[in-house]
Design a protein around this motif. Sequence first.
Motif, PDB file in Angstrom:
ATOM      1  N   ARG A 237     -19.549  -9.944  28.867  1.00 30.28           N
ATOM      2  CA  ARG A 237     -18.798  -9.646  30.093  1.00 30.28           C
ATOM      3  C   ARG A 237     -18.845 -10.832  31.056  1.00 30.28           C
ATOM      4  O   ARG A 237     -19.840 -11.520  31.170  1.00 30.28           O
ATOM      5  CB  ARG A 237     -19.405  -8.400  30.766  1.00 30.28           C
ATOM      6  CG  ARG A 237     -18.928  -8.096  32.176  1.00 30.28           C
ATOM      7  CD  ARG A 237     -19.435  -6.734  32.661  1.00 30.28           C
ATOM      8  NE  ARG A 237     -20.872  -6.598  32.567  1.00 30.28           N
ATOM      9  CZ  ARG A 237     -21.728  -6.891  33.563  1.00 30.28           C
ATOM     10  NH1 ARG A 237     -21.281  -7.351  34.711  1.00 30.28           N
ATOM     11  NH2 ARG A 237     -23.032  -6.724  33.384  1.00 30.28           N
ATOM     12  N   GLY A 238     -17.742 -11.026  31.762  1.00 27.69           N
ATOM     13  CA  GLY A 238     -17.704 -12.027  32.826  1.00 27.69           C
ATOM     14  C   GLY A 238     -17.302 -13.414  32.378  1.00 27.69           C
ATOM     15  O   GLY A 238     -17.186 -14.314  33.204  1.00 27.69           O
ATOM     16  N   ALA A 239     -17.097 -13.610  31.080  1.00 27.71           N
ATOM     17  CA  ALA A 239     -16.715 -14.930  30.564  1.00 27.71           C
ATOM     18  C   ALA A 239     -15.356 -14.880  29.873  1.00 27.71           C
ATOM     19  O   ALA A 239     -14.986 -15.819  29.175  1.00 27.71           O
ATOM     20  CB  ALA A 239     -17.778 -15.448  29.604  1.00 27.71           C
ATOM     21  N   ASN A 240     -14.647 -13.773  30.042  1.00 24.09           N
ATOM     22  CA  ASN A 240     -13.336 -13.593  29.424  1.00 24.09           C
ATOM     23  C   ASN A 240     -13.413 -13.770  27.912  1.00 24.09           C
ATOM     24  O   ASN A 240     -12.572 -14.431  27.296  1.00 24.09           O
ATOM     25  CB  ASN A 240     -12.309 -14.558  30.019  1.00 24.09           C
ATOM     26  CG  ASN A 240     -10.882 -14.096  29.812  1.00 24.09           C
ATOM     27  OD1 ASN A 240     -10.634 -12.914  29.574  1.00 24.09           O
ATOM     28  ND2 ASN A 240      -9.939 -15.014  29.905  1.00 24.09           N
ATOM     29  N   GLU A 241     -14.446 -13.166  27.325  1.00 19.31           N
ATOM     30  CA  GLU A 241     -14.678 -13.282  25.881  1.00 19.31           C
ATOM     31  C   GLU A 241     -13.469 -12.797  25.090  1.00 19.31           C
ATOM     32  O   GLU A 241     -13.014 -11.672  25.247  1.00 19.31           O
ATOM     33  CB  GLU A 241     -15.909 -12.465  25.490  1.00 19.31           C
ATOM     34  CG  GLU A 241     -16.281 -12.567  24.046  1.00 19.31           C
ATOM     35  CD  GLU A 241     -16.775 -13.954  23.669  1.00 19.31           C
ATOM     36  OE1 GLU A 241     -16.361 -14.432  22.594  1.00 19.31           O
ATOM     37  OE2 GLU A 241     -17.549 -14.554  24.449  1.00 19.31           O
ATOM     38  N   CYS A 242     -12.932 -13.667  24.270  1.00 17.51           N
ATOM     39  CA  CYS A 242     -11.751 -13.348  23.460  1.00 17.51           C
ATOM     40  C   CYS A 242     -10.599 -12.835  24.316  1.00 17.51           C
ATOM     41  O   CYS A 242      -9.766 -12.074  23.852  1.00 17.51           O
ATOM     42  CB  CYS A 242     -12.103 -12.329  22.367  1.00 17.51           C
ATOM     43  SG  CYS A 242     -13.370 -12.874  21.225  1.00 17.51           S
ATOM     44  N   TYR A 243     -10.594 -13.231  25.594  1.00 14.93           N
ATOM     45  CA  TYR A 243      -9.550 -12.885  26.565  1.00 14.93           C
ATOM     46  C   TYR A 243      -9.540 -11.402  26.940  1.00 14.93           C
ATOM     47  O   TYR A 243      -8.516 -10.879  27.381  1.00 14.93           O
ATOM     48  CB  TYR A 243      -8.168 -13.332  26.054  1.00 14.93           C
ATOM     49  CG  TYR A 243      -8.085 -14.824  25.861  1.00 14.93           C
ATOM     50  CD1 TYR A 243      -7.805 -15.674  26.931  1.00 14.93           C
ATOM     51  CD2 TYR A 243      -8.340 -15.390  24.611  1.00 14.93           C
ATOM     52  CE1 TYR A 243      -7.765 -17.043  26.751  1.00 14.93           C
ATOM     53  CE2 TYR A 243      -8.307 -16.763  24.430  1.00 14.93           C
ATOM     54  CZ  TYR A 243      -8.018 -17.586  25.508  1.00 14.93           C
ATOM     55  OH  TYR A 243      -7.998 -18.945  25.332  1.00 14.93           O
ATOM     56  N   ILE A 244     -10.680 -10.737  26.825  1.00 15.74           N
ATOM     57  CA  ILE A 244     -10.721  -9.304  27.092  1.00 15.74           C
ATOM     58  C   ILE A 244     -10.485  -8.984  28.566  1.00 15.74           C
ATOM     59  O   ILE A 244     -10.005  -7.901  28.897  1.00 15.74           O
ATOM     60  CB  ILE A 244     -12.057  -8.695  26.619  1.00 15.74           C
ATOM     61  CG1 ILE A 244     -11.944  -7.160  26.582  1.00 15.74           C
ATOM     62  CG2 ILE A 244     -13.227  -9.177  27.493  1.00 15.74           C
ATOM     63  CD1 ILE A 244     -13.090  -6.469  25.887  1.00 15.74           C
ATOM     64  N   GLU A 245     -10.781  -9.890  29.468  1.00 18.98           N
ATOM     65  CA  GLU A 245     -10.614  -9.609  30.892  1.00 18.98           C
ATOM     66  C   GLU A 245      -9.241  -9.982  31.427  1.00 18.98           C
ATOM     67  O   GLU A 245      -8.966  -9.824  32.611  1.00 18.98           O
ATOM     68  CB  GLU A 245     -11.727 -10.311  31.689  1.00 18.98           C
ATOM     69  CG  GLU A 245     -13.056  -9.581  31.574  1.00 18.98           C
ATOM     70  CD  GLU A 245     -14.262 -10.496  31.506  1.00 18.98           C
ATOM     71  OE1 GLU A 245     -14.136 -11.682  31.857  1.00 18.98           O
ATOM     72  OE2 GLU A 245     -15.343 -10.022  31.087  1.00 18.98           O
ATOM     73  N   GLU A 246      -8.360 -10.434  30.545  1.00 17.28           N
ATOM     74  CA  GLU A 246      -7.010 -10.792  30.968  1.00 17.28           C
ATOM     75  C   GLU A 246      -6.067  -9.598  30.942  1.00 17.28           C
ATOM     76  O   GLU A 246      -5.055  -9.592  31.641  1.00 17.28           O
ATOM     77  CB  GLU A 246      -6.438 -11.897  30.077  1.00 17.28           C
ATOM     78  CG  GLU A 246      -6.994 -13.266  30.373  1.00 17.28           C
ATOM     79  CD  GLU A 246      -6.216 -14.361  29.675  1.00 17.28           C
ATOM     80  OE1 GLU A 246      -5.112 -14.076  29.165  1.00 17.28           O
ATOM     81  OE2 GLU A 246      -6.716 -15.497  29.633  1.00 17.28           O
ATOM     82  N   SER A 247      -6.366  -8.610  30.114  1.00 18.93           N
ATOM     83  CA  SER A 247      -5.432  -7.492  29.951  1.00 18.93           C
ATOM     84  C   SER A 247      -6.190  -6.179  30.032  1.00 18.93           C
ATOM     85  O   SER A 247      -6.568  -5.602  29.023  1.00 18.93           O
ATOM     86  CB  SER A 247      -4.697  -7.614  28.612  1.00 18.93           C
ATOM     87  OG  SER A 247      -3.766  -6.537  28.450  1.00 18.93           O
ATOM     88  N   MET A 248      -6.426  -5.727  31.260  1.00 19.28           N
ATOM     89  CA  MET A 248      -7.097  -4.464  31.512  1.00 19.28           C
ATOM     90  C   MET A 248      -6.158  -3.548  32.281  1.00 19.28           C
ATOM     91  O   MET A 248      -5.507  -3.986  33.240  1.00 19.28           O
ATOM     92  CB  MET A 248      -8.391  -4.679  32.309  1.00 19.28           C
ATOM     93  CG  MET A 248      -9.454  -5.442  31.541  1.00 19.28           C
ATOM     94  SD  MET A 248     -10.940  -5.743  32.523  1.00 19.28           S
ATOM     95  CE  MET A 248     -12.167  -5.953  31.229  1.00 19.28           C
TER      96      MET A 248
END
Length: 305
Positions: free
Chosen positions: A288-299
Amino acid sequence: MSVVNVVILLTCAVISIGERCAALSDGKKYQYANNITKNQRSENASFWDPLDLPKSFDARAKWYKCSSIGQIYDQGNCKSSYAISVASAVTDRICIHSNGLEKPTLSAQQILSCCYLCGSGCNGGQHFESWDFYRRHGFVSGGGYGSNKGCQPYTIEPCQHVNEGLGVENACSRKPLYSPKCNLKCSNPKYGTRYAKDNHRGTHYKVPGYTAMKEIYENGPITASFYMHTDFIDYRSGVYSYQNGTYVTTQAVKIIGWGEDENGTPYWLAANSFNVYWGENGFFKIRRGANECYIEESMHAGLPL
């Protein structure tokens, strides 16, 4: 930073998700992009430190009346995570915002077969379009495969989600791929409510990554998508971060909480749709918090009307 790397990063910011996956499918380029986000995170740690929120959180404990939060589905040999994750999150939120009084199980089958803007059936789709289908049309009810629950239960049979090897029985890769046709009536003969009356609608909104913890804490699980590689399919436990392997697809999941491991690594706690025999009883942790595999770009999320 070399001119080539600058071009790669700038290109990633403007091209489509599918194209960016292809551009970063090379392991070295992908790892380089992830290292950039690691450095950005260390320089802006306060950006990820929300006020008045616990260090760890699990929606299953806060909303214990809503057992659907802990339900794990099996997408089978079908890239339907975009439908399953949203149907599951909406199911949870209806229960949560009714204080446990309303507990419909909403249909991933309907999204998969009838939301033409969402994607291409079992060939994949976008979870944010599934949320917008909820806003525009609403969902009917429907449980998992073989459940005989609700108006339109899921019809794709379960299989084993593993990188196929010797001795793997019922591997998903050996199953025929087909997308169920849209049906504007209830397929479950035991369900007593008509299709037109069995409708649940709500709102849809994008959740910025830095507000996601607050959104989950106040309103319930959200959905997110990330770029899935072969090493994720082999996940068993711990906090996942990309190490190696080729790009497989974009996977959508339901995020139900967060925490930190014994080494202080922050993670999202998420429900996948590979059945309870995969990962940690169907759940997994991802950095969490590092945009791992771009997971925090599309929520994305929404609220029941």
